[in-house]
Design a protein around this motif. Structure first.
Motif, PDB file in Angstrom:
ATOM      1  N   LYS A   4      50.575   6.271  20.915  1.00  0.00           N
ATOM      2  CA  LYS A   4      50.875   6.158  22.327  1.00  0.00           C
ATOM      3  C   LYS A   4      50.706   7.494  23.046  1.00  0.00           C
ATOM      4  O   LYS A   4      50.969   8.560  22.493  1.00  0.00           O
ATOM      5  CB  LYS A   4      52.309   5.669  22.519  1.00  0.00           C
ATOM      6  CG  LYS A   4      52.593   4.279  21.955  1.00  0.00           C
ATOM      7  CD  LYS A   4      52.000   3.201  22.835  1.00  0.00           C
ATOM      8  CE  LYS A   4      52.457   1.816  22.388  1.00  0.00           C
ATOM      9  NZ  LYS A   4      51.929   0.749  23.265  1.00  0.00           N
ATOM     10  N   LEU A   5      50.272   7.411  24.280  1.00  0.00           N
ATOM     11  CA  LEU A   5      50.280   8.543  25.185  1.00  0.00           C
ATOM     12  C   LEU A   5      51.700   8.693  25.728  1.00  0.00           C
ATOM     13  O   LEU A   5      52.342   7.699  26.067  1.00  0.00           O
ATOM     14  CB  LEU A   5      49.284   8.268  26.306  1.00  0.00           C
ATOM     15  CG  LEU A   5      49.177   9.183  27.509  1.00  0.00           C
ATOM     16  CD1 LEU A   5      47.760   9.073  28.078  1.00  0.00           C
ATOM     17  CD2 LEU A   5      50.174   8.818  28.595  1.00  0.00           C
ATOM     18  N   VAL A   6      52.193   9.929  25.777  1.00  0.00           N
ATOM     19  CA  VAL A   6      53.540  10.189  26.284  1.00  0.00           C
ATOM     20  C   VAL A   6      53.447  10.753  27.692  1.00  0.00           C
ATOM     21  O   VAL A   6      52.796  11.765  27.930  1.00  0.00           O
ATOM     22  CB  VAL A   6      54.303  11.177  25.367  1.00  0.00           C
ATOM     23  CG1 VAL A   6      55.735  11.356  25.880  1.00  0.00           C
ATOM     24  CG2 VAL A   6      54.313  10.685  23.934  1.00  0.00           C
ATOM     25  N   ASN A   7      54.090  10.081  28.629  1.00  0.00           N
ATOM     26  CA  ASN A   7      54.110  10.551  30.015  1.00  0.00           C
ATOM     27  C   ASN A   7      55.256  11.514  30.251  1.00  0.00           C
ATOM     28  O   ASN A   7      56.269  11.461  29.561  1.00  0.00           O
ATOM     29  CB  ASN A   7      54.231   9.347  30.957  1.00  0.00           C
ATOM     30  CG  ASN A   7      52.904   8.640  31.171  1.00  0.00           C
ATOM     31  OD1 ASN A   7      51.885   9.285  31.419  1.00  0.00           O
ATOM     32  ND2 ASN A   7      52.913   7.317  31.065  1.00  0.00           N
ATOM     33  N   PRO A   8      55.108  12.415  31.238  1.00  0.00           N
ATOM     34  CA  PRO A   8      53.928  12.656  32.082  1.00  0.00           C
ATOM     35  C   PRO A   8      52.837  13.425  31.332  1.00  0.00           C
ATOM     36  O   PRO A   8      53.135  14.159  30.388  1.00  0.00           O
ATOM     37  CB  PRO A   8      54.481  13.508  33.224  1.00  0.00           C
ATOM     38  CG  PRO A   8      55.954  13.427  33.150  1.00  0.00           C
ATOM     39  CD  PRO A   8      56.283  13.191  31.709  1.00  0.00           C
ATOM     40  N   VAL A   9      51.602  13.292  31.784  1.00  0.00           N
ATOM     41  CA  VAL A   9      50.505  14.041  31.168  1.00  0.00           C
ATOM     42  C   VAL A   9      50.313  15.402  31.837  1.00  0.00           C
ATOM     43  O   VAL A   9      49.804  16.335  31.225  1.00  0.00           O
ATOM     44  CB  VAL A   9      49.191  13.243  31.202  1.00  0.00           C
ATOM     45  CG1 VAL A   9      49.277  12.038  30.292  1.00  0.00           C
ATOM     46  CG2 VAL A   9      48.805  12.835  32.612  1.00  0.00           C
ATOM     47  N   LEU A  10      50.675  15.517  33.113  1.00  0.00           N
ATOM     48  CA  LEU A  10      50.753  16.811  33.795  1.00  0.00           C
ATOM     49  C   LEU A  10      52.214  17.026  34.139  1.00  0.00           C
ATOM     50  O   LEU A  10      52.761  16.361  35.023  1.00  0.00           O
ATOM     51  CB  LEU A  10      49.897  16.844  35.066  1.00  0.00           C
ATOM     52  CG  LEU A  10      48.382  16.777  34.886  1.00  0.00           C
ATOM     53  CD1 LEU A  10      47.685  16.864  36.233  1.00  0.00           C
ATOM     54  CD2 LEU A  10      47.879  17.868  33.961  1.00  0.00           C
ATOM     55  N   ARG A  11      52.853  17.968  33.434  1.00  0.00           N
ATOM     56  CA  ARG A  11      54.306  18.125  33.519  1.00  0.00           C
ATOM     57  C   ARG A  11      54.692  19.218  34.495  1.00  0.00           C
ATOM     58  O   ARG A  11      54.095  20.278  34.520  1.00  0.00           O
ATOM     59  CB  ARG A  11      54.867  18.429  32.127  1.00  0.00           C
ATOM     60  CG  ARG A  11      54.585  17.292  31.172  1.00  0.00           C
ATOM     61  CD  ARG A  11      55.262  17.430  29.832  1.00  0.00           C
ATOM     62  NE  ARG A  11      55.229  16.118  29.187  1.00  0.00           N
ATOM     63  CZ  ARG A  11      56.221  15.561  28.542  1.00  0.00           C
ATOM     64  NH1 ARG A  11      57.344  16.207  28.385  1.00  0.00           N
ATOM     65  NH2 ARG A  11      56.101  14.362  28.037  1.00  0.00           N
ATOM     66  N   GLY A  12      55.731  18.938  35.265  1.00  0.00           N
ATOM     67  CA  GLY A  12      56.252  19.915  36.191  1.00  0.00           C
ATOM     68  C   GLY A  12      55.381  20.097  37.426  1.00  0.00           C
ATOM     69  O   GLY A  12      54.224  20.493  37.327  1.00  0.00           O
TER      70      GLY A  12
END
Length: 535
Positions: A4-12
């Motif tokens: 699985k992809l873990v969100n967020p992919v662009l953090r902060g």
């Protein structure tokens, strides 16, 4: 590696993402508001891991943010590709009263990492515009219409106007084509054409916990548009336990035939419907098409923290740690560093005046909306340690430098070094400002005049502890007690009646409110995730 992809992919603090595919390459552009270089563009080949590749707005000659209010300046960008060029549309928001000066510009570049040149002014009527490039070769600017008249609603619908690529100007009559939905103000409109239908994806419901995205469609570009039976398309308004709150403002991306995702805005609160110090971030959701309508692959309008990876990323491990240690021995600053309202490349910020150090020349106060010397990077974790080593020799109380947790000029916590004219000694002290209510959060600690200092802040969710030490010492000395710092967030600031929707930064700065001649030298800056957060 994880399926699985873990969100967020662009953090902060990466809001309002506009996602684009060109060949095998994916790009995302996000808002930067009053921070420069302006607009961050990221690149990926798998949609899972993203690398910063460009910030097109580098100089005040392109756009000038001096004096712009907090949370103004660069709002939602739109990135597209046509005529062999990348097109970037941005809004420079100048005022926020019954009037709203929203200056919309187009930048173009042959190369995503190249020179984006001078802006082309489009119009000043509303914010968050986007270009739609139709398959007949025509180009249209789509935007919201803002109405300043006191006896009218501020949101006056969505409008479109043709853009002549060769003349580089809007042509023909502006046409109002969509009135919005029951969710109110319609922002960030984007058009996609699929199977002979025009799909309108738009943000609605404000920027807080009622935020949402809607979809409508029409057989004709100019409408009429019918609302999707999957309405709202995306929201967490009715899902307070969802870890990805404030979900809305979204953008379609087709990965492969019949494989679609959206990039969308979200925030992660510290507590249920609480403060979100990391600001508004970017996540991905898989969508499917059913009876000619898109909807989330999970069958609801609620986003998922864990999402099926795109087919191109099945064997790709996702990077989760964004720690970095910067030693100022190179000729360039890292892409993570931002300057407040001013270009990052200017004489007040030098990597050469003191070899092996970053020299900051003090200018205006930390409350100034004009010319500050402040460099910072985003928080990307709820728990981190930031540290720097500084040499600073102030000559009077109007000269300051140090380490800061910074939201905007009205909200910050600042561990600074200055000079006590009465005692004729250098000192370190902690000052905090929440919604322009200033007070000292520690006593003055007198320090040795010539010695470098290591300044540190340890953030654990809503709490921060500042400290310092001399380089030869083993242990840090605490400065003040632990502070509640969750007031440095959109939610807390909005509760005080101010507009706020950026994100928390941590950085270094210098002020000289006497003669603008003093300077502080920094040998390194580190930002380290303190421990792995539970996803």
């Amino acid at each position: 590696m994880g399926k699985k992809l873990v969100n967020p992919v662009l953090r902060g603090f990466h809001p309002d993402a506009s996602i684009l595919k060109v060949g095998l390459d994916y790009y995302m552009a996000t808002s930067t508001f009053e921070w420069m270089p302006g607009i961050d563009i990221y690149h990926s080949r798998d949609l899972v891991n993203w690398r910063h590749v460009a910030s097109p707005i580098q100089t005040c000659f392109q756009l000038d943010f001096k004096g712009n209010y907090n949370s103004g300046s660069l709002w939602a960008p739109h990135l597209s590709y046509s005529e062999g060029y990348f097109w970037l549309v941005v809004t420079d928001v100048k005022t926020n009263t019954a009037f709203k000066d929203t200056l919309n510009y187009l930048f173009v570049s042959k190369d995503i990492t190249g020179d984006w040149g001078e802006p082309l002014f489009l119009h000043a009527s509303g914010f968050d515009p986007a270009f739609f490039h139709d398959d007949d070769g025509k180009h249209y600017l789509v935007s919201m219409l803002y109405d300043h008249r006191l006896d009218y609603e501020r949101f006056s619908g969505l409008v479109m106007q043709e853009f002549d690529w060769h003349k580089k100007e809007l042509v023909g009559k502006r046409q109002r084509f969509f009135k919005g939905t029951d969710l109110g103000v319609c922002e960030g409109p984007q058009l996609v054409k699929k199977d002979g239908w025009y799909y309108l994806l738009a943000a609605a419901g404000g920027t807080g916990y009622s935020h949402a995205a809607t979809v409508s469609r029409s057989k004709y570009l100019e409408g009429p548009y019918e609302l999707s039976p999957w309405h709202p398309f995306l929201t967490t308004k009715d899902d307070p336990d969802n870890p990805l709150q404030k979900s809305g403002h979204a953008c379609f991306i087709e990965v492969q035939a019949d494989e679609w995702y959206i990039a969308h805005i979200c925030s992660r609160p510290l507590q249920k419907r609480g403060n979100c110090p990391l600001g508004r971030e970017t996540s991905l959701q898989k969508i499917v098409w059913e009876n000619g309508w898109p909807h989330l692959a999970n069958g609801s309008h609620h986003p998922d923290l864990y999402v099926e990876k795109p087919s191109i990323a099945k064997q790709i491990a996702q990077k989760m740690d964004f720690s970095e240690t910067v030693r100022f021995t190179n000729q360039d600053l890292p892409a993570s560093f931002k300057s407040l309202r001013m270009p990052i490349n200017r004489p007040e910020i030098s990597l050469t005046d003191c070899p092996g150090h970053l020299r900051l020349y003090g200018r205006q106060s930390i409350s100034s909306l004009h010319e500050q010397t402040l460099l910072a990077r985003r928080w990307q974790h709820f728990n981190f340690i930031a540290e720097t080593e500084m040499v600073f020799q102030p000559a009077n109380f109007q000269q300051m430098a140090g380490l800061v947790l910074f939201y905007d000029t009205d909200n910050w916590v600042y561990l600074h070094v200055s000079f006590d004219d009465n005692q004729e000694k250098k000192y370190i002290q902690l000052e905090e400002n929440f919604q322009n209510k200033f007070h000292y959060a520690s006593d003055r600690i007198y320090i040795e005049k010539e010695t470098p200092l290591i300044l540190r802040v340890e953030v654990t969710k809503e709490v921060a502890q500042f400290s310092f030490k001399y380089p030869e010492k083993q242990s840090f000395q605490l400065v003040g007690s632990k502070l509640r710092i969750d007031g440095l967030s959109d939610d807390a600031i909005k509760s005080g009646g101010k507009l706020a929707f950026t994100g928390e930064m941590v950085g270094i700065c210098a002020q000289d409110m006497y003669d603008h001649k003093s300077h502080a030298d920094f040998s390194y800056f580190s930002y380290l995730e303190k421990h792995r957060e539970k996803e």
